[in-house]
Design an enzyme around this catalytic site. Structure first.
Site, mmCIF file in Angstrom:
data_model
loop_
_atom_site.group_PDB
_atom_site.id
_atom_site.type_symbol
_atom_site.label_atom_id
_atom_site.label_comp_id
_atom_site.label_asym_id
_atom_site.label_seq_id
_atom_site.Cartn_x
_atom_site.Cartn_y
_atom_site.Cartn_z
ATOM 1 N N GLY A 154 0.867 -1.185 0.000
ATOM 2 C CA GLY A 154 0.000 0.000 0.000
ATOM 3 C C GLY A 154 0.901 1.231 0.000
ATOM 4 O O GLY A 154 2.080 1.161 -0.367
ATOM 5 N N ARG A 176 -2.296 -8.536 -2.158
ATOM 6 C CA ARG A 176 -3.442 -9.224 -2.783
ATOM 7 C C ARG A 176 -3.490 -8.935 -4.275
ATOM 8 O O ARG A 176 -3.660 -9.821 -5.090
ATOM 9 C CB ARG A 176 -4.735 -8.746 -2.127
ATOM 10 C CG ARG A 176 -5.219 -9.682 -1.039
ATOM 11 C CD ARG A 176 -6.590 -9.329 -0.627
ATOM 12 N NE ARG A 176 -6.714 -7.862 -0.496
ATOM 13 C CZ ARG A 176 -7.656 -7.248 0.188
ATOM 14 N NH1 ARG A 176 -8.563 -7.945 0.797
ATOM 15 N NH2 ARG A 176 -7.735 -5.943 0.279
ATOM 16 N N THR A 177 -3.344 -7.658 -4.612
ATOM 17 C CA THR A 177 -3.447 -7.282 -6.030
ATOM 18 C C THR A 177 -2.089 -6.867 -6.562
ATOM 19 O O THR A 177 -1.197 -6.473 -5.807
ATOM 20 C CB THR A 177 -4.410 -6.087 -6.193
ATOM 21 O OG1 THR A 177 -3.941 -5.033 -5.337
ATOM 22 C CG2 THR A 177 -5.833 -6.444 -5.840
ATOM 23 N N ARG A 236 1.199 -3.604 12.625
ATOM 24 C CA ARG A 236 0.506 -4.004 13.847
ATOM 25 C C ARG A 236 1.115 -5.327 14.330
ATOM 26 O O ARG A 236 1.387 -6.230 13.524
ATOM 27 C CB ARG A 236 -0.996 -4.210 13.596
ATOM 28 C CG ARG A 236 -1.794 -2.927 13.404
ATOM 29 C CD ARG A 236 -1.875 -2.062 14.654
ATOM 30 N NE ARG A 236 -2.643 -0.843 14.447
ATOM 31 C CZ ARG A 236 -2.137 0.327 14.034
ATOM 32 N NH1 ARG A 236 -0.846 0.445 13.776
ATOM 33 N NH2 ARG A 236 -2.918 1.378 13.899
ATOM 34 N N GLU A 265 0.194 -4.557 22.846
ATOM 35 C CA GLU A 265 0.578 -3.184 23.122
ATOM 36 C C GLU A 265 -0.373 -2.465 24.090
ATOM 37 O O GLU A 265 -1.576 -2.633 23.937
ATOM 38 C CB GLU A 265 0.516 -2.475 21.764
ATOM 39 C CG GLU A 265 1.460 -1.371 21.579
ATOM 40 C CD GLU A 265 1.398 -0.883 20.148
ATOM 41 O OE1 GLU A 265 1.718 -1.663 19.223
ATOM 42 O OE2 GLU A 265 1.010 0.274 19.970
ATOM 43 N N HIS A 283 5.983 2.497 19.322
ATOM 44 C CA HIS A 283 4.951 2.851 18.319
ATOM 45 C C HIS A 283 5.053 4.336 17.930
ATOM 46 O O HIS A 283 4.136 5.125 18.212
ATOM 47 C CB HIS A 283 3.550 2.503 18.839
ATOM 48 C CG HIS A 283 2.556 2.328 17.722
ATOM 49 N ND1 HIS A 283 1.465 1.509 17.806
ATOM 50 C CD2 HIS A 283 2.494 2.880 16.468
ATOM 51 C CE1 HIS A 283 0.774 1.569 16.683
ATOM 52 N NE2 HIS A 283 1.382 2.398 15.841
ATOM 53 N N ILE A 284 6.155 4.667 17.269
ATOM 54 C CA ILE A 284 6.392 6.081 16.911
ATOM 55 C C ILE A 284 6.421 6.295 15.396
ATOM 56 O O ILE A 284 6.988 7.274 14.915
ATOM 57 C CB ILE A 284 7.701 6.621 17.546
ATOM 58 C CG1 ILE A 284 8.900 5.703 17.209
ATOM 59 C CG2 ILE A 284 7.544 6.804 19.039
ATOM 60 C CD1 ILE A 284 10.253 6.321 17.509
HETATM 61 C C1 DGY Z 1 -1.213 4.390 12.517
HETATM 62 O O1 DGY Z 1 -1.491 5.587 12.420
HETATM 63 O O2 DGY Z 1 -2.045 3.502 12.415
HETATM 64 C C2 DGY Z 1 0.212 3.975 12.704
HETATM 65 O O3 DGY Z 1 0.300 2.865 13.498
HETATM 66 C C3 DGY Z 1 1.108 5.087 13.146
HETATM 67 O O4 DGY Z 1 2.363 4.627 13.432
#
Ligand code: DGY
Length: 317
Positions: A154, A176-177, A236, A265, A283-284
């Site tokens: 993406g 997928r595509t 994630r 998390e 998670h930055i």
């Molecule tokens: C989001 O915005 O979903 C991301 O995890 C940012 O790092």
């Protein structure tokens, strides 16, 4: 009309909402913040700007008596029950595009840092263990002529691949595509997940978390990883089997991993903290001043549009 922002975000959101003529309240979180506090605060809201850490499930949605829009302050939206919100006539939006570059920059940072053992090197100096240049001190790996496997081509996956090209990496991708324009731009090749894991020296995860992508990378396919493989996750935590990844790192069956996200998390698997060959970030991915401002602006504009009976800019449900 009342807009609730569930935590302090850049002031631009509040300013835009007020300028549009709506009331706004920012929840002041303290250590007692809980689901019940969230529900209490948002039950009379006409619009909510939520964080990715706010679990907006059926119970929360059932308590939103007048809400027309939940504007998630994130590109990911696995924290919200989209279908249920839709069934209640609530629009859900996210913040795509504006955080693509920041997140891709962080993925690239982790690729470089893991390859050159940045965290171990820095720690060694701080601990006063640097005794001078040595031929075999902290040898890492080159990027040039290696292969980067992008899982999820993406916006962020593609932006990471573009950065990687500059370092001489070849690109494989799983998606997928087929992405022909991306292929033309980068010479990337679309492959199966097994082949990507078999052939890649670096693997970078860029999928959204859904029922289909949960544990998509698991013990059945991780057995294909090369001994020098470096796994990066800025998407994630639940997409990869974290426990098994820890086992692979601990037994040095792969070279290293860079984590920006975790399975549970913000709780961390304690075994992660003992790994020398893992970089652990809090998670930055989108955490730059410019990006967070742009996210706040986009979330606010979505709210204003919907409250003015106009089309949301980035609706996802
Ligand atoms: C989001 O915005 O979903 C991301 O995890 C940012 O790092």
């Amino acid at each position: 009309m009342k807009v609730i922002i569930t935590d302090k975000i850049p002031i631009v959101a509040e300013q835009l909402i007020k300028r549009a003529g709506f009331g706004v309240k920012v929840i002041k979180r303290d250590k007692n913040f809980s689901k019940n506090v969230l529900i209490k605060n948002i039950k009379d809201a006409d619009a909510v700007i939520s964080l990715l850490s706010d679990k907006i499930d059926k119970e929360v949605i059932d308590n939103m008596r007048r809400c027309k829009i939940i504007a998630n302050y994130a590109v990911g939206f696995n924290n919200i029950d989209l279908a249920y919100a839709k069934s209640k006539g609530i629009i859900v939006t996210n913040t795509p595009d504006v955080l693509t570059d920041a997140t891709a920059d962080l993925a690239m940072t982790l690729i470089l840092s893991c390859a050159r053992r940045f965290h171990e090197a820095e720690k060694l100096v701080r601990e006063k263990k640097f005794k001078g240049w040595a031929p075999e001190l902290l040898l890492g790996y080159d990027l040039k002529c290696k292969t980067l496997g992008i899982i999820g081509a993406g916006r962020i996956g593609q932006a990471t691949a573009l950065r990687a090209l500059g370092f001489g990496l070849k690109i494989l991708y799983y998606n997928r595509t087929r992405k022909t324009e991306f292929e033309n731009q980068t010479k990337a090749k679309k492959v199966s997940m097994n082949l990507l894991l078999k052939k890649s020296d670096f693997i970078s995860i860029h999928l959204p978390l859904t029922n289909e992508t949960k544990l998509l990378i698991n013990r059945n396919n991780m057995k294909y990883l090369k001994p020098n493989a470096i796994v990066i996750n800025t998407a994630r935590g639940e997409i990869i089997d974290e426990e098994y990844l820890i086992q692979l790192l601990k037994s040095r069956k792969i070279f290293a991993a860079g984590f920006d996200v975790y399975e549970n998390e913000p709780k961390l698997n304690p075994k992660l903290l003992k790994l020398e060959n893992a970089i652990l970030l809090p998670h930055i991915g989108s955490a730059t001043v410019e990006t967070r401002n742009a996210m706040a602006e986009l979330a606010a504009k979505n709210v204003i549009n919907v409250l003015n009976h106009k089309k949301a800019l980035t609706q996802i449900n």
